[in-house]
Design a protein around this motif. Sequence first.
Motif, short mmCIF file in Angstrom:
data_model
loop_
_atom_site.label_atom_id
_atom_site.label_comp_id
_atom_site.label_asym_id
_atom_site.label_seq_id
_atom_site.Cartn_x
_atom_site.Cartn_y
_atom_site.Cartn_z
N GLU A 97 0.84 -1.21 0.00
CA GLU A 97 0.00 0.00 0.00
C GLU A 97 0.87 1.26 0.00
O GLU A 97 0.63 2.19 -0.77
N ASN A 98 1.88 1.27 0.85
CA ASN A 98 2.78 2.44 0.90
C ASN A 98 3.51 2.62 -0.42
O ASN A 98 3.64 3.74 -0.92
N VAL A 131 -11.42 4.12 9.53
CA VAL A 131 -12.72 3.75 8.95
C VAL A 131 -12.96 2.25 9.13
O VAL A 131 -14.07 1.81 9.44
N ALA A 132 -11.91 1.45 8.95
CA ALA A 132 -12.04 0.00 9.12
C ALA A 132 -12.44 -0.35 10.56
O ALA A 132 -13.26 -1.24 10.78
N GLU A 176 2.35 6.32 -7.09
CA GLU A 176 1.24 6.83 -7.89
C GLU A 176 0.85 8.27 -7.56
O GLU A 176 0.32 8.97 -8.41
N PHE A 177 1.10 8.72 -6.35
CA PHE A 177 0.79 10.09 -5.98
C PHE A 177 1.96 10.99 -6.36
O PHE A 177 3.11 10.55 -6.35
N SER A 186 -1.43 9.79 5.37
CA SER A 186 -2.63 10.15 6.14
C SER A 186 -3.83 9.33 5.66
O SER A 186 -4.67 8.93 6.47
N LEU A 187 -3.91 9.09 4.37
CA LEU A 187 -5.01 8.27 3.84
C LEU A 187 -4.93 6.84 4.38
O LEU A 187 -5.95 6.21 4.63
N SER A 188 -3.73 6.36 4.55
CA SER A 188 -3.55 5.01 5.10
C SER A 188 -4.09 4.94 6.52
O SER A 188 -4.82 4.00 6.88
#
Length: 161
Positions: A64-65, A90-91, A71-72, A82-84
């Motif tokens: 993921e990192n 949220v999970a 990609e960013f 921060s999205l991670s």
Amino acid sequence: MGIGLLFSVASMASWAIAESKRRELAIKEGFSDEPQAVVDMSVMWLLPHFVLTGLAEGFYTVAENEFMYTEFPKSMSSISSSLSVLGVSVANLVASIILNGVDYFTKSRGSKESWVADNINKGHYDYYFWLISGLCVVNFLYYLACIKAYGPCKKEVDEKE
């Protein structure tokens, strides 16, 4: 990431198997009404779950990192981390909602005890873990759909050129 998601499926399945065995032994030993009783069962039954969970976290988090950093744009690298963390938050919220839903629906279906009852020996946490394992499979299928729709990563495109 996909390997990590598959390890999470296996992890929850191993947890369900261990819990099923623990509950079976607790009832066999006469501890149905004693949730604090110690069951004569080796702690090694938990080892597969913890190993698989560690592998799942390792494979998923690293991938993921790497995905986010490749990609960013460079200027958004802090946003990607921060999205991670937001995803984990949220999970946790969704997990709480699922747990409450399972408790509500399994208690209201006429059975005496919920799957996630206070008395661990009367509940069916093994069913709950199988449910979570099934949701992990659905998550993996969703991941497959997303990677198919996303296409190749920038890194793969750059290597072809």
